[in-house]
Design a protein around this motif. Structure first.
Motif, PDB file in Angstrom:
ATOM      1  N   CYS A   1      -4.284   4.151   5.394  1.00 54.95           N
ATOM      2  CA  CYS A   1      -5.177   3.215   4.733  1.00 54.95           C
ATOM      3  C   CYS A   1      -4.724   1.792   5.069  1.00 54.95           C
ATOM      4  O   CYS A   1      -3.570   1.579   5.477  1.00 54.95           O
ATOM      5  N   GLN A   2      -5.623   0.841   4.895  1.00 57.96           N
ATOM      6  CA  GLN A   2      -5.325  -0.553   5.255  1.00 57.96           C
ATOM      7  C   GLN A   2      -6.157  -1.477   4.380  1.00 57.96           C
ATOM      8  O   GLN A   2      -7.364  -1.269   4.247  1.00 57.96           O
TER       9      GLN A   2
ATOM     10  N   THR B   1      -9.502   7.191  -2.191  1.00 60.97           N
ATOM     11  CA  THR B   1      -9.314   8.523  -1.622  1.00 60.97           C
ATOM     12  C   THR B   1     -10.024   8.639  -0.285  1.00 60.97           C
ATOM     13  O   THR B   1     -11.052   8.013  -0.059  1.00 60.97           O
ATOM     14  N   LEU B   2      -9.436   9.453   0.571  1.00 60.72           N
ATOM     15  CA  LEU B   2     -10.075   9.912   1.793  1.00 60.72           C
ATOM     16  C   LEU B   2     -10.157  11.426   1.687  1.00 60.72           C
ATOM     17  O   LEU B   2      -9.139  12.083   1.448  1.00 60.72           O
TER      18      LEU B   2
ATOM     19  N   MET C   1       0.844  -1.189   0.000  1.00 60.06           N
ATOM     20  CA  MET C   1       0.000   0.000   0.000  1.00 60.06           C
ATOM     21  C   MET C   1       0.884   1.245   0.000  1.00 60.06           C
ATOM     22  O   MET C   1       1.863   1.313   0.764  1.00 60.06           O
ATOM     23  N   THR C   2       0.554   2.193  -0.831  1.00 58.10           N
ATOM     24  CA  THR C   2       1.249   3.476  -0.838  1.00 58.10           C
ATOM     25  C   THR C   2       0.233   4.591  -0.623  1.00 58.10           C
ATOM     26  O   THR C   2      -0.959   4.424  -0.929  1.00 58.10           O
TER      27      THR C   2
ATOM     28  N   ILE D   1      -6.621  12.732   0.457  1.00 52.47           N
ATOM     29  CA  ILE D   1      -5.473  11.834   0.574  1.00 52.47           C
ATOM     30  C   ILE D   1      -5.716  10.636  -0.338  1.00 52.47           C
ATOM     31  O   ILE D   1      -6.836  10.102  -0.395  1.00 52.47           O
ATOM     32  N   THR D   2      -4.674  10.216  -1.022  1.00 53.44           N
ATOM     33  CA  THR D   2      -4.786   9.106  -1.961  1.00 53.44           C
ATOM     34  C   THR D   2      -4.056   7.872  -1.438  1.00 53.44           C
ATOM     35  O   THR D   2      -2.972   7.982  -0.846  1.00 53.44           O
ATOM     36  N   CYS D   3      -4.650   6.730  -1.670  1.00 54.76           N
ATOM     37  CA  CYS D   3      -4.066   5.436  -1.295  1.00 54.76           C
ATOM     38  C   CYS D   3      -4.111   4.534  -2.534  1.00 54.76           C
ATOM     39  O   CYS D   3      -5.126   4.483  -3.242  1.00 54.76           O
ATOM     40  N   ARG D   4      -3.005   3.852  -2.779  1.00 53.17           N
ATOM     41  CA  ARG D   4      -2.941   2.961  -3.938  1.00 53.17           C
ATOM     42  C   ARG D   4      -2.457   1.580  -3.504  1.00 53.17           C
ATOM     43  O   ARG D   4      -1.496   1.463  -2.730  1.00 53.17           O
TER      44      ARG D   4
END
Lengths: 122, 105
Positions: free
Chosen positions: B88-89, B72-73, B4-5, B21-24
């Protein structure tokens, strides 16, 4: 409201075993609705999932820790425990216990203990 | 293993700002994605699960979106108590966390 509380030694010597207990109140670990987990966070760093136990005693561990790890449950005292052997300074972290809730098929950590800092040092 | 990034790793904002905030994820995880808020010296707190569902008691200024690999958050209007680190998780394959995004003033 379920509450979790970690307890155990705050200082462990290298090569020894780190042991922590999580006491759960406000809910039973024998309930089949949840899993019970350990997570750690080295100082100033991110979160690492360690493993979990289900009420029937089945366990699932992070592969990176599996060879050193045991998680067990004491349903009579509503507690579950972590034992991590052969520790090094890299195991220094805040250790959290947490409840895993399952909504549909998505698992999440919906309740956490306050965390306890365990330092590995001679 | 699923990696996770998150981006950015940190951001500076003001009260009232809209923040995203972005999570990939390194592979598709459908909607098996949760968001947490952590304040210094405290345990993480679940904000959003299954990518977009608000946990009970979490204010509606928080929202989540996405599926597959990109999520996204969003905080619609920052309040002083929102300055924290957000993680993120994924729970698609065991569990792993993103490195976190620190939101400060």
């Amino acid at each position: 409201q379920v509450q979790l509380q970690e307890s155990g030694p705050r200082l462990v010597k290298p090569s020894q075993t780190l042991s922590l207990t999580c006491t759960v109140s406000g809910g039973s670990i024998s309930s089949g609705d949840y899993y019970w987990s350990w997570i750690r966070q080295p100082p100033g760093k991110g979160l690492e999932w360690i493993g979990y136990i289900y009420y029937r005693g089945s366990t699932y561990y992070n592969p990176s820790l599996r060879s050193r790890l045991t998680i067990s449950a004491d349903t009579s005292n509503n507690q579950f425990s972590l034992h991590l052997s052969s520790v090094t300074a890299a195991d220094t972290a805040v250790y959290y216990c947490a409840r895993i809730s399952i909504v549909g098929v998505v698992k999440n950590f919906d309740h956490w203990g306050q965390g306890t800092l365990v330092t590995v040092s001679s | 293993d699923i990696q996770m990034t998150q981006s950015p790793s940190s951001l500076s904002a003001s009260v009232g700002d809209r923040v995203t905030i972005t999570c990939r994820a390194s592979q598709s995880i459908s909607i098996y994605l949760n968001w947490y808020q952590q304040k210094p010296g405290k345990a993480p707190k679940l904000l959003i699960y299954a990518a977009s569902t608000l946990q009970s008691g979490v204010p509606s200024r928080f929202s989540g979106g996405g599926s597959g690999t990109d999520f996204t958050l969003t905080i619609s209007s920052l309040l002083p108590e929102d300055f924290a680190t957000y993680f993120c998780q994924q729970s698609y394959s065991t569990f792993s966390f993103g490195p976190g995004t620190k939101v400060d003033i």
